[in-house]
Design an enzyme around this catalytic site. Structure first.
Site, PDB file in Angstrom:
ATOM      1  N   ASP A  60      44.071  62.060  22.485  1.00 54.69           N
ATOM      2  CA  ASP A  60      44.852  60.826  22.349  1.00 54.69           C
ATOM      3  C   ASP A  60      44.026  59.789  21.590  1.00 54.69           C
ATOM      4  O   ASP A  60      42.804  59.908  21.479  1.00 54.69           O
ATOM      5  CB  ASP A  60      45.303  60.278  23.712  1.00 54.69           C
ATOM      6  CG  ASP A  60      44.144  59.827  24.587  1.00 54.69           C
ATOM      7  OD1 ASP A  60      43.066  60.465  24.528  1.00 54.69           O
ATOM      8  OD2 ASP A  60      44.301  58.837  25.327  1.00 54.69           O
ATOM      9  N   GLU A 125      42.403  59.480  27.641  1.00 59.59           N
ATOM     10  CA  GLU A 125      41.100  58.827  27.624  1.00 59.59           C
ATOM     11  C   GLU A 125      41.236  57.357  27.265  1.00 59.59           C
ATOM     12  O   GLU A 125      40.550  56.504  27.821  1.00 59.59           O
ATOM     13  CB  GLU A 125      40.164  59.528  26.629  1.00 59.59           C
ATOM     14  CG  GLU A 125      38.679  59.215  26.861  1.00 59.59           C
ATOM     15  CD  GLU A 125      38.192  57.969  26.131  1.00 59.59           C
ATOM     16  OE1 GLU A 125      37.086  57.496  26.448  1.00 59.59           O
ATOM     17  OE2 GLU A 125      38.902  57.447  25.237  1.00 59.59           O
ATOM     18  N   HIS A 185      45.788  14.051  42.278  1.00 63.96           N
ATOM     19  CA  HIS A 185      45.493  13.083  41.225  1.00 63.96           C
ATOM     20  C   HIS A 185      43.998  12.801  41.266  1.00 63.96           C
ATOM     21  O   HIS A 185      43.460  12.428  42.307  1.00 63.96           O
ATOM     22  CB  HIS A 185      46.311  11.822  41.484  1.00 63.96           C
ATOM     23  CG  HIS A 185      46.239  10.826  40.377  1.00 63.96           C
ATOM     24  ND1 HIS A 185      45.137  10.051  40.146  1.00 63.96           N
ATOM     25  CD2 HIS A 185      47.138  10.486  39.429  1.00 63.96           C
ATOM     26  CE1 HIS A 185      45.366   9.269  39.102  1.00 63.96           C
ATOM     27  NE2 HIS A 185      46.580   9.511  38.647  1.00 63.96           N
TER      28      HIS A 185
END
Lengths: 427, 427
Positions: A60, A125, A185
């Protein structure tokens, strides 16, 4: 392109092509389905008195995109300037194929092989070899061998045959720091509430000392120094640090004091930040005191560091340095053991002789900073030494457009591997 | 909802409503267009021998969404349990309106006012008062006054009138750390390349010492200590730290050693991380050595710290501690000066008497950790002292669903402000 399900049929065609090539070479070969992409197994057991070599490779490849950056079609091998350009030419179809052709040459010329051979070509792989370890365990009897040979790496320099002596392991963590229940805040609350992003920064800053050494207590306890001869060999390699720096594009290099660049990459563990996220990250200014902060942190490990032990040390260290006012969680996402070849015995002796003969130069011993978990799997499950000998070259564009394999290395590598079987069969 | 252009017509209707209310009260009033939302100006100059008070407020509000979390419609004031529920009830329509009604009461009952009055109502407070400073400068003659009164804040506790003595300023930075030219594989390069995210963490970790003091050299040089009497008054306030911690939702509070929570919030500068971003921040593990890392860092400033001087100190400090191997850039995105009332003189004396009379209790002096840049603008451009006296209460849900103003505070505040005009006119 094992990552893309729309190419599953192409991936299967690649498996069939490998099987047919093995059959043509003179091995028996079959495709064995897994829960993912199939595994191709080629076998030749005609020399019962001789040892067995298992050759591992993968058929692959990475996706070829962006296609427009290729100077010739990604799936039409094209030779230009002594290079075979194609996706998979070096990683790893080409390197797998040179073994197949070396086997074929033996069988065509002599009608036999100097060793028994198993060729195992996987198709996952590039997507993590998810089903390979289980396959090896399930077929351990059939895969029984005396040595494993893998050609999926590069030579140190043109003309310089190289044996890979080590791979680093991995312990990958996510560190989450929770402060206030919600974003606040920063004017109304800033100064009286512990800032989780600042707390995270202070935690991360404890991971190294000022010399670049990792300052997590116990971190180096399991490190087994590389043999002096291996270190000396690495120091003797003609490595150009300024060229490396240019390639990296950073204003200067860095790392642990007292070690060369190659030693840092190959023989020393690391602790890296792979990602940071907290609060407001868009354009401009937002005055938020974030509720939480996150870091991805991974350690590359060297023998004999153990990912589980590193996890224990990391968690204990973070718990020790975390400030009050925040809750810190460390999750171990992923681990893999480091690997080191012992570089001795008949397999390595045979490799040294075969490479020296084919390339006309003694092989050098190199390391690899990355991790290939299957190497440890082969060694541990099959109990056989693993030889990593590759024929790529620096700049070969593996995973990138215009991937290439040196045509000369393809030929010389083929000769070297044919010789390796001979040398090892004779051992 | 000044932030949403689809509500521009509603915002203008609010301006018209304020103008009409001022006219009904007996002032002359007009809408003056700006490049953004209009400013409403009400004027009464019928007492040439007396001082002039400028009353500032804003008629714009935060978006009311999520509407489904309101127990009664956001734009239909509804009284429940002694509270007036509506968007803008406390911030700031209701507090502006109690001044208008106090003026109306004077004019209805006596046919005159004890001081000359300018009412300036802006429509961009919730989006940064972008055009206000220029408006004040452009109309400085028309806005000439002896005192500025602003009711846009809260009382320390129910029944406890409060005068706001200080606001913190701001210096907001973005810190960018660039390492390698592109993201690198943390296996192939990790250990020999300086990690920009780790470098950023180490830089941030130098901003405080272990006692929570800011460790940027020179950072405190311009800090003018609060008067002992003000600090003593703050220490005497009945402040429940465990309640505050529960509200924050953090496991513990933190901050600079040697100061109470209120001192940390009101009288001490901060250095906060507002945002962090680097590398891979998605799910799971990706082994990237990031090319860059970014932090948003803001300092809240106290008198007489100057944002430009803090910028100079911050840049010098970062340049000093930045490691080699990365390029660090500090950009000052946004700055604002801190403000402190001197709390002395006829305006403050009049306010103390008026509040004590109306509420039956002496006012306390409180601080505010946030920043309101227009306060400094009024003081600097018009040269008049500013009195910040508000009638909100803790938990009033300003900017959130179910915003409310105490009905009792609305009435008593109205009385107090009517009295303030009297007291100041007499001064």
């Amino acid at each position: 392109m094992s990552a893309r399900s729309e190419h599953d049929a192409d991936t299967r065609r690649a498996a069939e092509w490998v099987r047919d090539s093995l059959t043509t070479a003179g091995l028996t070969a079959e495709i064995i389905d897994t829960a993912g992409h199939p595994i191709v197994l080629g076998e030749w057991h005609g020399a019962p008195a001789r040892p067995t070599i298992l050759i591992y490779g993968h058929y692959d490849v990475q996706p070829a995109e962006p296609l427009e950056l290729w100077d010739s079609p990604a799936f039409e091998p094209t030779i230009r300037d002594g290079r075979i350009y194609a996706r998979g030419s070096v990683d790893d179809k080409g390197q797998l194929f040179l073994h197949v052709k070396a086997l074929e040459a033996h069988l065509k010329v002599r009608g036999t092989l100097p060793v028994n051979v198993i060729v195992l070509a996987e198709g996952e792989e590039e997507v993590g070899s998810e089903h390979l370890e289980q396959f090896i365990r399930d077929h351990a009897d059939r895969l029984k061998c005396d040595a494993v040979v893998i050609s999926d790496s590069a030579m140190f320099a043109p003309g310089q045959p190289s044996i890979l002596s080590s791979l680093r392991g991995m312990a990958y963590f996510q560190i989450d720091v929770q402060g206030p229940a919600t974003d606040l805040h920063s004017g109304s609350y800033g100064g009286a509430v512990v800032n989780p992003a600042m707390a995270l920064a202070r935690i991360l800053a404890t991971f190294h000392d000022d010399e670049g050494r990792i300052a997590i207590p116990g971190f180096y306890d399991q490190v087994r120094p590389f043999p002096d001869a291996v270190r000396a060999g690495m120091r003797a390699l003609p490595f150009d640090e300024s060229h490396f720096r240019d390639e990296v594009g950073a204003p200067a290099l860095g790392g642990e004091a007292g070690h060369t660049v190659l030693e840092r990459l190959w023989t020393r563990p690391t602790c890296e930040v792979n990602g940071l996220l907290s609060g407001y990250t868009g354009e401009g200014a937002k005055t938020v005191l974030p509720a939480k902060a996150m870091a991805k942190v991974s350690c590359r490990l060297v023998p004999d560091q153990d990912p589980q032990e590193i996890e224990r040390l990391m968690k204990a260290h973070v718990a020790r340095v975390a400030p009050s006012g925040v809750t810190v969680t460390v999750n171990h996402l992923h681990g893999g053991r480091p690997w080191r070849a012992d570089l001795e015995g008949p397999l390595f002796d045979a490799a040294r002789r075969a490479l020296a003969e084919a390339f006309g130069r003694e092989p050098v011993i190199v390391g690899e900073g990355g991790s290939i978990p299957v190497v440890g799997d082969f060694q541990n499950v099959l109990g056989a030494p693993v030889l990593l000998v590759g024929f790529g070259l620096p700049g070969e564009n593996a995973h990138a457009p215009n991937e290439w394999l040196s045509a000369e290395n393809f030929e010389t590598g083929m000769r070297a591997m044919a010789r390796l079987y001979d040398e090892y069969g004779r051992a």
